[in-house]
Scaffold this active site. Structure first.
Site, mmCIF file in Angstrom:
data_model
loop_
_atom_site.group_PDB
_atom_site.id
_atom_site.type_symbol
_atom_site.label_atom_id
_atom_site.label_comp_id
_atom_site.label_asym_id
_atom_site.label_seq_id
_atom_site.Cartn_x
_atom_site.Cartn_y
_atom_site.Cartn_z
ATOM 1 N N GLN A 111 0.511 -1.111 -0.023
ATOM 2 C CA GLN A 111 -0.195 0.056 0.110
ATOM 3 C C GLN A 111 0.991 0.996 0.174
ATOM 4 O OE1 GLN A 111 -3.902 -0.775 2.712
ATOM 5 N NE2 GLN A 111 -1.261 -2.502 4.131
ATOM 6 N N ASN A 112 2.133 0.915 -0.336
ATOM 7 C CA ASN A 112 3.659 2.357 0.686
ATOM 8 C C ASN A 112 3.783 2.844 -1.107
ATOM 9 O OD1 ASN A 112 3.349 1.879 2.618
ATOM 10 N ND2 ASN A 112 5.300 0.707 3.359
ATOM 11 N N HIS A 129 -1.035 1.825 -4.000
ATOM 12 C CA HIS A 129 -2.055 2.843 -4.305
ATOM 13 C C HIS A 129 -0.237 3.225 -5.294
ATOM 14 C CE1 HIS A 129 -3.568 1.969 -0.053
ATOM 15 N NE2 HIS A 129 -4.332 1.097 -1.326
ATOM 16 N N CYS A 140 -2.667 15.442 -20.850
ATOM 17 C CA CYS A 140 -2.612 14.669 -21.508
ATOM 18 C C CYS A 140 -1.810 13.757 -20.545
ATOM 19 C CB CYS A 140 -1.606 14.958 -22.448
ATOM 20 S SG CYS A 140 -0.012 15.449 -21.296
ATOM 21 N N GLY A 200 2.761 -4.776 9.233
ATOM 22 C CA GLY A 200 2.600 -2.455 9.330
ATOM 23 C C GLY A 200 1.652 -1.993 8.676
ATOM 24 N N VAL A 227 3.630 -3.681 15.385
ATOM 25 C CA VAL A 227 3.664 -3.684 16.460
ATOM 26 C C VAL A 227 1.626 -3.668 17.479
ATOM 27 C CG1 VAL A 227 5.774 -2.173 16.584
ATOM 28 C CG2 VAL A 227 3.049 -0.770 16.277
HETATM 29 N N1 APR Z 1 6.539 -2.536 12.676
HETATM 30 C C1 APR Z 1 5.241 -3.366 12.492
HETATM 31 N N2 APR Z 1 4.037 -2.475 12.103
HETATM 32 C C2 APR Z 1 4.309 -0.930 12.067
HETATM 33 C C3 APR Z 1 5.384 -0.352 13.030
HETATM 34 C C4 APR Z 1 6.567 -1.499 12.507
HETATM 35 N N3 APR Z 1 8.112 -0.839 13.052
HETATM 36 N N4 APR Z 1 5.052 0.501 12.892
HETATM 37 C C5 APR Z 1 3.923 1.359 13.194
HETATM 38 N N5 APR Z 1 3.508 0.206 12.567
HETATM 39 C C6 APR Z 1 1.880 -0.841 12.383
HETATM 40 C C7 APR Z 1 1.079 0.407 13.056
HETATM 41 O O1 APR Z 1 0.154 -0.422 14.679
HETATM 42 C C8 APR Z 1 -0.804 0.361 11.992
HETATM 43 O O2 APR Z 1 -1.077 -1.144 12.145
HETATM 44 O O3 APR Z 1 1.722 -0.241 10.413
HETATM 45 C C9 APR Z 1 0.203 0.435 10.940
HETATM 46 C C10 APR Z 1 0.391 1.365 9.652
HETATM 47 O O4 APR Z 1 -0.968 1.635 10.007
HETATM 48 P P1 APR Z 1 -1.562 3.419 9.430
HETATM 49 O O5 APR Z 1 -1.205 3.914 9.354
HETATM 50 O O6 APR Z 1 -2.901 3.009 9.078
HETATM 51 O O7 APR Z 1 -0.906 2.731 7.672
HETATM 52 P P2 APR Z 1 -1.474 1.532 6.293
HETATM 53 O O8 APR Z 1 -2.418 0.288 6.689
HETATM 54 O O9 APR Z 1 -0.138 1.267 5.460
HETATM 55 O O10 APR Z 1 -2.938 2.690 5.897
HETATM 56 C C11 APR Z 1 -3.291 2.118 4.522
HETATM 57 O O11 APR Z 1 -4.645 4.233 4.220
HETATM 58 O O12 APR Z 1 -4.027 6.643 4.036
HETATM 59 C C12 APR Z 1 -4.600 5.271 3.091
HETATM 60 O O13 APR Z 1 -3.069 5.300 1.072
HETATM 61 C C13 APR Z 1 -2.822 5.373 2.440
HETATM 62 O O14 APR Z 1 -1.914 3.287 1.902
HETATM 63 C C14 APR Z 1 -2.318 3.702 2.903
HETATM 64 C C15 APR Z 1 -3.830 3.294 3.459
#
Ligand code: APR
Length: 261
Positions: A111-112, A129, A140, A200, A227
């Site tokens: 998703q990153n 994404h 264009c 994550g 985490v």
């Molecule tokens: N290792 C593992 N997990 C981690 C760490 C780490 N070091 N640090 C944070 N986390 C976890 C958090 O606990 C949380 O559950 O990563 C997750 C991050 O969640 P979000 O911030 O919601 O990100 P994500 O799930 O990628 O969001 C999905 O939402 O805003 C949109 O398009 C954007 O791609 C994104 C989508």
């Protein structure tokens, strides 16, 4: 006292990953947190500092292109300053291990939009994404060169030199479709996976958050590395509570060393 990292995941996960021929992985912002890229929903995360409705949808962009272009320029600068971490590298290693097996099949769906998986050497990769390192013209469709994107410094929106259309980042905003075929590839991999890792991600945003559930529904062993407990943890086989940059290298080392008992 923290338990040793290897105690955070089960022998069953190691054994299944060591024997599986079809493995799929979903990652979210948490895997890049240890590289210094902020996540979205964690304390101090992007959505705590900024309002997604003002920055991550087409209406907001058309209302204030300079603000949105500026925000993505800032995020691009952050990403260009950081490096992939051991978590990213461990997934590239796992890909190499699995694809070296007869009939080995591996897909990493992320998703990153930071491009760190590719920089870590992942090849069987789908960016669900988009990627904020690419920019294109809204009129264009032409992909912009890096220097063309920098015009925002002047307070004027960056425009396409060919047709003057507004330039936008090649990322998926709320309410938009995912890139052509991306979700099909990811769903195909989830449907056939023997082991699925969700790393994550809060699993709050669909359709990506549904991929671990698709894998589970088709018989895969599904584990999350996080985490915290994600929104879908109750449906999964295993929750590995730890930082991706510490857990994944240890897990892949155990998988590499695994032998039939
Ligand atoms: N290792 C593992 N997990 C981690 C760490 C780490 N070091 N640090 C944070 N986390 C976890 C958090 O606990 C949380 O559950 O990563 C997750 C991050 O969640 P979000 O911030 O919601 O990100 P994500 O799930 O990628 O969001 C999905 O939402 O805003 C949109 O398009 C954007 O791609 C994104 C989508």
């Amino acid at each position: 006292m923290h338990p040793p990292v290897t105690d955070l995941f089960s022998d069953e996960l190691v054994a299944r990953l060591a024997q599986a021929r079809r493995v799929a992985v979903l990652t979210g912002a948490g895997i890049s947190a240890e590289s210094g890229v902020p996540t979205f929903r964690d304390p101090g995360g992007l959505w705590e500092q900024f309002r997604p409705e003002e920055l991550a949808n087409v209406e907001a962009f058309l209302r204030n292109p300079v603000l949105v272009q500026g925000w993505y320029a800032h995020r691009r600068a952050v990403v260009e300053r950081v490096q992939p971490n051991p978590g990213h590298h461990a997934l590239a290693d796992l890909e190499a291990l699995v694809t070296a097996r007869p009939g080995g099949d591996f897909l990493l769906a992320t998703q990153n939009v930071d491009g760190l998986h590719e920089r870590a050497g992942s090849q069987h990769l789908v960016e669900l994404h988009g990627n904020l390192r690419r920019t294109y013209c809204t009129r264009c469709g032409r992909e912009a060169e890096e220097h063309e994107v920098e015009a925002v410094a002047s307070g004027e929106p960056a425009r396409c030199p060919a047709c003057s259309g507004l330039l936008r980042p090649d990322v998926v905003w709320f309410g938009e479709m995912l890139p052509e075929g991306a979700m099909d590839r990811a769903t195909e991999a989830a449907t056939h996976a023997e082991v699925f890792l969700s790393v994550g991600t809060s699993a709050a945003v669909y359709p990506a958050a549904g991929l671990p559930l698709v894998a589970k529904a088709h018989g895969a062993y599904v584990a999350e590395v996080n985490v915290e407990r994600s929104e879908i943890v109750a449906h999964l086989d295993e929750h590995v509570r730890g930082r991706a940059g510490e857990v994944l290298p240890a897990l892949v080392e155990r998988v590499r060393a695994w032998r039939v008992p």
